[in-house]
Each structure stands twice: as C-alpha cells, then as structure tokens.
Design an enzyme around this catalytic site. Structure first.
Site, PDB file in Angstrom:
ATOM      1  N   LYS A 216      40.760  29.979  44.903  1.00 20.66           N
ATOM      2  CA  LYS A 216      39.410  30.537  44.822  1.00 20.66           C
ATOM      3  C   LYS A 216      38.914  30.450  43.388  1.00 20.66           C
ATOM      4  O   LYS A 216      39.544  30.968  42.472  1.00 20.66           O
ATOM      5  CB  LYS A 216      39.375  32.004  45.260  1.00 20.66           C
ATOM      6  CG  LYS A 216      37.942  32.553  45.351  1.00 20.66           C
ATOM      7  CD  LYS A 216      37.885  34.052  45.413  1.00 20.66           C
ATOM      8  CE  LYS A 216      37.744  34.689  44.049  1.00 20.66           C
ATOM      9  NZ  LYS A 216      36.442  34.408  43.378  1.00 20.66           N
ATOM     10  N   SER A 270      41.140  40.929  35.697  1.00 21.76           N
ATOM     11  CA  SER A 270      41.235  42.294  35.179  1.00 21.76           C
ATOM     12  C   SER A 270      42.452  43.015  35.732  1.00 21.76           C
ATOM     13  O   SER A 270      42.940  42.710  36.823  1.00 21.76           O
ATOM     14  CB  SER A 270      39.969  43.081  35.529  1.00 21.76           C
ATOM     15  OG  SER A 270      39.964  43.404  36.910  1.00 21.76           O
ATOM     16  N   THR A 271      42.914  44.001  34.982  1.00 19.26           N
ATOM     17  CA  THR A 271      44.073  44.782  35.408  1.00 19.26           C
ATOM     18  C   THR A 271      43.781  45.546  36.697  1.00 19.26           C
ATOM     19  O   THR A 271      44.622  45.599  37.602  1.00 19.26           O
ATOM     20  CB  THR A 271      44.491  45.747  34.294  1.00 19.26           C
ATOM     21  OG1 THR A 271      44.909  44.978  33.155  1.00 19.26           O
ATOM     22  CG2 THR A 271      45.634  46.650  34.732  1.00 19.26           C
ATOM     23  N   ALA A 272      42.591  46.123  36.811  1.00 19.52           N
ATOM     24  CA  ALA A 272      42.251  46.895  38.013  1.00 19.52           C
ATOM     25  C   ALA A 272      42.295  46.021  39.259  1.00 19.52           C
ATOM     26  O   ALA A 272      42.855  46.415  40.295  1.00 19.52           O
ATOM     27  CB  ALA A 272      40.867  47.528  37.846  1.00 19.52           C
ATOM     28  N   THR A 273      41.728  44.817  39.167  1.00 21.70           N
ATOM     29  CA  THR A 273      41.744  43.911  40.318  1.00 21.70           C
ATOM     30  C   THR A 273      43.159  43.418  40.592  1.00 21.70           C
ATOM     31  O   THR A 273      43.562  43.273  41.752  1.00 21.70           O
ATOM     32  CB  THR A 273      40.804  42.721  40.068  1.00 21.70           C
ATOM     33  OG1 THR A 273      39.491  43.207  39.796  1.00 21.70           O
ATOM     34  CG2 THR A 273      40.759  41.800  41.273  1.00 21.70           C
ATOM     35  N   GLY A 274      43.919  43.184  39.531  1.00 22.32           N
ATOM     36  CA  GLY A 274      45.303  42.751  39.703  1.00 22.32           C
ATOM     37  C   GLY A 274      46.133  43.768  40.459  1.00 22.32           C
ATOM     38  O   GLY A 274      46.951  43.415  41.322  1.00 22.32           O
ATOM     39  N   GLU A 291      48.244  37.611  35.617  1.00 24.39           N
ATOM     40  CA  GLU A 291      47.944  37.518  34.180  1.00 24.39           C
ATOM     41  C   GLU A 291      46.681  38.321  33.972  1.00 24.39           C
ATOM     42  O   GLU A 291      45.600  37.913  34.392  1.00 24.39           O
ATOM     43  CB  GLU A 291      47.791  36.051  33.766  1.00 24.39           C
ATOM     44  CG  GLU A 291      47.907  35.844  32.264  1.00 24.39           C
ATOM     45  CD  GLU A 291      46.555  35.831  31.592  1.00 24.39           C
ATOM     46  OE1 GLU A 291      46.186  36.890  31.019  1.00 24.39           O
ATOM     47  OE2 GLU A 291      45.878  34.809  31.639  1.00 24.39           O
ATOM     48  N   CYS A 325      41.473  36.871  27.295  1.00 24.63           N
ATOM     49  CA  CYS A 325      42.289  38.047  27.601  1.00 24.63           C
ATOM     50  C   CYS A 325      43.229  38.411  26.459  1.00 24.63           C
ATOM     51  O   CYS A 325      43.571  39.577  26.271  1.00 24.63           O
ATOM     52  CB  CYS A 325      43.090  37.815  28.888  1.00 24.63           C
ATOM     53  SG  CYS A 325      44.017  36.280  28.899  1.00 24.63           S
ATOM     54  N   GLU A 422      39.353  47.291  26.885  1.00 24.99           N
ATOM     55  CA  GLU A 422      39.079  45.855  26.764  1.00 24.99           C
ATOM     56  C   GLU A 422      37.581  45.606  26.912  1.00 24.99           C
ATOM     57  O   GLU A 422      36.979  45.949  27.936  1.00 24.99           O
ATOM     58  CB  GLU A 422      39.844  45.066  27.817  1.00 24.99           C
ATOM     59  CG  GLU A 422      39.672  43.567  27.674  1.00 24.99           C
ATOM     60  CD  GLU A 422      40.484  42.774  28.695  1.00 24.99           C
ATOM     61  OE1 GLU A 422      41.016  41.719  28.329  1.00 24.99           O
ATOM     62  OE2 GLU A 422      40.576  43.223  29.857  1.00 24.99           O
TER      63      GLU A 422
END
Length: 519
Positions: A216, A270-274, A291, A325, A422
C-alpha cells in the site's frame, strides 16, 4: 484533501448523477500524460497494479493527488478497497504457492532485481522528478533518493542466493540441518516522506527471499511506486509477485493487517499507527516489522570541527524538509561551545534556499501536505507559548505551496512539547550541557530510540557515548548517512526489526530444522 470525484478523461463526473458516473467509470484512464515543471514528459500509471497489469479498482473510486508546491491537482489514481486487497492477496498467494518465484533458482530472482535497478537507473531523471512533483522535496534530495534505491535493489539482488541454512553436528546417529524459507505473502505499508526509497526498502528483501508482496502506497504520494511497476514485468517478475493497492490506511492498511493469507506485515510510519497494526496482526500471528517515529538527539562536544558539525546538523534536521523519522531534532551542545555553535548554525540556516523544489539550487522544498504544514506551524506556536526562544524561522514562506522556514528554538526545557514530541518538520531545539554523563541522560530521556548523532574529535568519547545511547543507529561526525548494507531501525517506541543490511533479510525468512535418523 482527497476527493472522491471520478474523472472521465479531462472531465469530472458529478457525484449526483449515477448514470453519468457509471459511463465515466469505464472510461477512467489507467494512465495519464504528465508534463513536469522541468520540461520532462512521461505517462503516469493511475490504476492498481495486480498480476503485472494496471487495473481499475473494483468499486470504481479514485482520489486526487496534490502537488505540495503549488497546491494544484496532479491527477487522480484508483482507490483500492477491501475487495481489491482480497484480489491482490489472492494473486500474490497463487504466485507464491505455484512456485513461479519462491522455488526458482535464487540467481534468477537476483537477476530480476538487477534488471529492475537497471531500468530505474535509465529512467532516473523521471523518477526523481516524480518524487519532487508528488512529495514536494527538493530535486537534489530526490536524486539522492533514486540513487539509494538503485544501490539497495542491487544489494538485494546480490543477496538473493545467500539465504543459507547450516549443518548442525548432533552426533553420528542423526543428520541435522536448517534451511531458510520465504514466508509467503507479505503486506507492506509505506509512508509519504520517501515514497520510492521506502518502496525499495520493502520489496527488495522480500523478493530476494522468495516472497510475494502486496504493498500500500501512502495516499498523498502514490505516483513513483506506480510508475516503477511499469518495469516489473519487463524485469522478469512473474504475475502476482509484486502488487500495489493505492488507498487509505483505515481501509487498505487495515485489510492487509488482518488478512489471513498475509504472513508478514512491514510498516513504516507513526508510532500510534504502528501499535494499531501490531495489535491487528496479532489476530493471525503475522510476523511484524515496524519502523516508527523518532525524536533523535544530536550531540556536539566542544572539540568538534564546528564548520563540519553545522553542516551535519543541517543535514540532520533540514534534509527532506525535516520529514525524516531519524531527524536530529534535539541538538545538545557542550556549554563552552554553545554560543559559537548557535551563531554559526543560525546564520547557516538562514542562508538556505527554501522554495521551488525543481530549482537545482533549492535546499528545502515544500512540506508534503497542508496537514503537515499546519502541524509544524502549530508546534511553533506551542514552543513560543511554552517560553522557548525562537532564534530563527518559524513562519510560512509565500502564500502558495506548503513551505516553511527552517526553525530553531533555544532556551528550551526538557519538559516542553517541542522537545518531547515528534514534529516531523524543519524544527530543532538547541540545549546546553556540561558533562558527558549529563548529555547521555538528556539524550536518553525520550520514549523513542531511532537514531542519534555525536560530533567530536575524541574517538574515546564517541565510542563511550555511542555505547550508552538508547538508539538503533548512532552517527559519528555525520548524520542521516545511510548505506544499504547497514541496518536501520529503532529501540523502544521507534519500532521492531530492521530495514536494510542482513537483518532485513532475516525478517523475510523463516527457519526450518530437518533432523534425519541415520540407519
């Protein structure tokens, strides 16, 4: 930003006239001609890429792609949905199980990757221009990206035949060995800041190991990955090995992360989405690499070569308009060198050219979206309200396009949001430190752990500090200095697993042990 209007040639179909829409759906082009600002022309694929063909989305939806430098529409591309993901995954699964890719001679996989790199190299100017058009980054940055892509695909090609197991001595009664095998269908989700480079970081090791992929693209920057797919079949990849479904994370990303036939998810963002993707993938026990975000420290000792260090700081925070990042967004300077370093850094920052990304002399192009520009300017306001001193920049450039001046804050406290969070833009904080122990504590006081920089002529201090930093990558007397053989990834909230290097290949293979009793 992303409209659902569907184009029929050059004409837009209105959302209210269903009969007229249906006529237009069948005519929506799978490619459109693009005239680039630098005079180059090319044909841009706009369809989904499945089974080595560009195809329309099943629900006949599209979304627009915006030029960040002009805020004008570039084109529309087909928007994938859950049913498109199912079709793409089925194609990838069939290509994996029929052995057309996974069981061929590894050297043949390598040759296909070499050919793909060669095609990109021959078309490097177009690829760089697409990145600049679509993402807004300076053309000089785009050219660096394209060369990194070429280098990495060739590195993966060379590794295709090196997925070796090992012979295990367990005595004379048994013959025991391991073999490395591919995982199967790999779902891959890439970000908008390095569209083509992240495409290569994902597909390269996956394909070298014998997997198939469904990828995607980021919804704001789908163009370069789609253009690259025009070379997939020519390079020798069988149908179904490489598939791209353009679309939105909450639909396409979600579908990939829970799909039972997808054996691996690789995500950059992003960390939240990860975290959300990690939770989704757990439902089917997928292998996962993430990552994620960063708030990386960049440490300057008083004995550093200050002229070189200023340039390294600039590359650390302003490269790619700060949308990196691993950006060195927290600069810590030894107290005795602080005033001199800050003076040089401010002057150098204010001399950087911000503007037209197709101008070869431009250093910093546009931010990729209005949302990102608004976020950056919002953090500038937050920094001022928190009591930090704005030393330079902090304002929009021009009234058209998503441009912002390189921004430096001084007099910051570690509790401030501009230090902790960030920002993902050209915004940096500068802080004094007195001792080595103090700066290590400051550097490690973050939920993230992606990268760090150290600037000193004392190699002993460089090694001592690098050993103590909680970061996946430490650059010494350089910054944002990537190499395809060197692994990249983070500690803590910055992710799981590694991109590039041998470690990336390990993430796309699994170990089978074989133990035979001897007669």
């Amino acid at each position: 930003m992303f409209s659902r209007t569907v184009y029929c040639g050059a004409k837009a179909a209105t959302a209210h006239v269903a009969r007229y829409q249906l006529r237009c759906f069948s005519q929506f082009p799978l490619s459109v001609p693009i005239n680039l600002p630098n005079g180059l022309e090319y044909e841009q694929p706009t369809g989904l890429f499945i089974n080595n063909k560009f195809v329309p989305s099943q629900q006949h939806k599209t979304f627009e792609v915006i030029n960040p430098s002009t805020e004008e529409e570039i084109c529309h591309v087909h928007e994938g949905r859950e049913d498109d993901v199912d079709i793409a995954v089925d194609a990838a699964d069939k290509a994996f199980t029929n052995g057309s890719w996974s069981t061929i001679e590894p050297a043949e996989r390598g040759q296909a990757l070499y050919r793909l790199a060669d095609y990109i190299e021959k078309d490097a100017d177009i690829f760089a221009s697409i990145e600049t058009l679509d993402n807004g980054k300076a053309i000089s940055n785009s050219k660096i990206d394209v060369q990194l892509v070429i280098n990495y695909l060739r590195y993966c090609a060379g590794a295709a035949g090196k997925f070796d197991g090992r012979l295990i001595d367990t005595g004379k009664t048994h013959f025991s060995y391991t073999r490395k095998e591919p995982l199967g269908v790999c779902g891959q989700i890439i970000p908008w800041n390095f569209p083509l480079l992240m495409w290569s970081w994902k597909i390269g090791p996956a394909l070298a190991a014998g997997n198939t992929v469904v990828l995607k693209t980021a919804e704001s920057t789908p163009l370069s990955a789609l253009y690259a797919c025009k070379y997939v079949a020519r390079a020798g990849f069988p149908p179904g090995v490489v598939n791209i479904v353009s679309g939105f994370g909450k639909i396409v990303g979600e579908a990939l992360s829970v799909h039972p036939k997808v054996k691996k998810i690789a995500f950059t963002g992003s960390t939240a989405t990860g975290i959300h993707i990690y939770q989704n993938a757990a439902s089917t026990l997928k292998k996962v690499t993430l990552e994620l975000g960063g708030k990386s420290p960049n440490i300057v000792f008083a004995d550093a070569d200050m002229a070189a260090t200023v340039q390294n700081i600039i590359m650390g925070i302003y490269f790619n308009a700060g949308e990196v990042c691993s950006a060195g967004s927290r600069v810590y300077v030894e107290e005795s060198a602080y005033d001199s370093l800050v003076d040089q850094f401010v002057k150098a920052s204010e001399s950087l050219k911000v503007g037209d990304p197709f101008d070869e002399t431009t250093f910093q192009g546009a931010q990729t979206s209005q949302n990102q520009l608004s976020k950056i300017l919002g953090y500038v306001d937050i920094g001022k309200k928190e009591g930090a001193t704005l030393l330079s920049g902090g304002e929009r450039v021009g009234d058209k396009g998503f441009f912002v001046r390189p921004t430096i804050f001084g007099d910051v406290k570690e509790s401030m949001r501009i230090v902790k969070e960030e920002i993902f833009g050209p915004v940096v904080t500068v802080t004094k430190f007195k001792t080595l122990d103090e700066v290590v504590d400051l550097a490690n006081d973050s939920q993230y752990g992606l990268a760090a920089g150290i600037h000193t002529t004392n190699i002993n201090n460089a090694i001592k500090v690098s050993d103590r930093l909680k970061a996946g990558t430490v650059w010494i007397n350089t910054y944002n200095d990537f190499h395809h053989a060197v692994p990249f990834g983070g500690f803590n909230a910055s992710g799981i697993g590694r991109e590039m290097g041998q470690e990336a290949f390990d993430s796309y293979s699994q170990v089978k042990a074989v133990r035979a009793k001897l007669q």
